[in-house]
Design an enzyme around this catalytic site. Structure first.
Site, PDB file in Angstrom:
ATOM      1  N   CYS A   7       0.830  -1.212   0.000  1.00 41.49           N
ATOM      2  CA  CYS A   7       0.000   0.000   0.000  1.00 41.49           C
ATOM      3  C   CYS A   7       0.861   1.257   0.000  1.00 41.49           C
ATOM      4  O   CYS A   7       0.520   2.253  -0.652  1.00 41.49           O
ATOM      5  CB  CYS A   7      -0.903   0.026   1.226  1.00 41.49           C
ATOM      6  SG  CYS A   7      -2.037  -1.356   1.317  1.00 41.49           S
TER       7      CYS A   7
HETATM    8  C1  BEZ Z   1       0.527  -4.536   1.840  1.00 41.25           C
HETATM    9  O1  BEZ Z   1       0.008  -3.489   1.510  1.00 41.25           O
HETATM   10  O2  BEZ Z   1       1.724  -4.667   1.823  1.00 41.25           O
HETATM   11  C2  BEZ Z   1      -0.309  -5.715   2.246  1.00 41.25           C
HETATM   12  C3  BEZ Z   1      -1.520  -5.525   2.881  1.00 41.25           C
HETATM   13  C4  BEZ Z   1      -2.262  -6.622   3.277  1.00 41.25           C
HETATM   14  C5  BEZ Z   1      -1.795  -7.906   2.993  1.00 41.25           C
HETATM   15  C6  BEZ Z   1      -0.588  -8.073   2.312  1.00 41.25           C
HETATM   16  C7  BEZ Z   1       0.146  -6.979   1.935  1.00 41.25           C
END
Ligand code: BEZ
Length: 211
Positions: A45
């Site tokens: 994210c």
């Molecule tokens: C991320 O944004 O890195 C992420 C969020 C939830 C699960 C896996 C990765």
């Protein structure tokens, strides 16, 4: 019932990292790139938010306002934006919705219970100035989105609207476009005086130049 392409994008009023917004009023005469992400302070994210901020001039050029959403709070968003700016070397200005009660995520079908009960998946809605949903994409939590594709599909939609054409596989701006089968050759003579290549009666390519 879940949303579909062509539906009116549901309106809502909500608090965001830049203050409260009423969605339709906030969107005004712009297109909107509305995208959800699972959570603040997560690695994938963070790169997506950074990329969206880095591309702010590209979105603006296309009259598109980015709008993020996660089920975290405004306070968390604001703290995390500092991290996004630091780590992605950018200056994030667009609003991120705080959807702690999941109201908007539910209205836009961003919660996929077999992936997570509480966090939104990576949904994308491209919404036009008439507030109509023009594109929907859903990515899993573990895969960051391709922002070249997001800009490309906005270009394709806007080119299609401006010229009454469709776009072929892997089209990019400046490439040949397709005269839709609903347009007769008689009509095409008027709309496309530059002519076209007829590969099949249903497959006609024309050039419109870069718009
Ligand atoms: C991320 O944004 O890195 C992420 C969020 C939830 C699960 C896996 C990765």
């Amino acid at each position: 019932m879940s949303l579909r392409i062509g539906d009116l994008a549901p309106d809502f009023s909500v608090d965001t990292s830049t203050g409260p917004i009423s969605f339709h009023d906030w969107a005004g005469a712009s297109w909107v790139f509305f995208f959800s992400h699972p959570a603040d302070f997560t690695p994938v994210c963070t790169t997506e938010m950074g990329r969206t901020a880095q591309l702010s001039a590209e979105f603006e050029k296309r009259n598109v306002k980015p709008l993020g959403l996660s089920t975290d709070s405004v306070a968390e968003h604001v703290k995390w934006i500092g991290d996004v700016n630091d780590t992605q070397n950018t200056d994030l200005q667009f609003p991120i919705i705080a959807d702690a009660d999941h109201k908007i995520a539910a209205a836009y079908d961003m919660l996929h219970p077999n992936e997570s009960d509480t966090a939104a998946v990576r949904s994308v809605f491209i919404i036009d100035p008439q507030k109509k949903i023009r594109l929907m994409m859903t990515y899993p939590m573990s895969v960051g989105r391709n922002f070249d594709e997001i800009l490309r599909v906005i270009d394709a939609l806007q080119t299609g609207d401006a010229h009454g054409v469709a776009t072929p596989a892997d089209w990019t701006p400046g490439g040949r476009v397709i005269i839709p089968p609903s347009v007769s050759n008689e009509q095409a003579k008027e709309s496309f005086p530059q002519g076209w290549e007829e590969v099949r009666p249903y497959l006609r390519f024309t050039e419109i130049g870069q718009s």
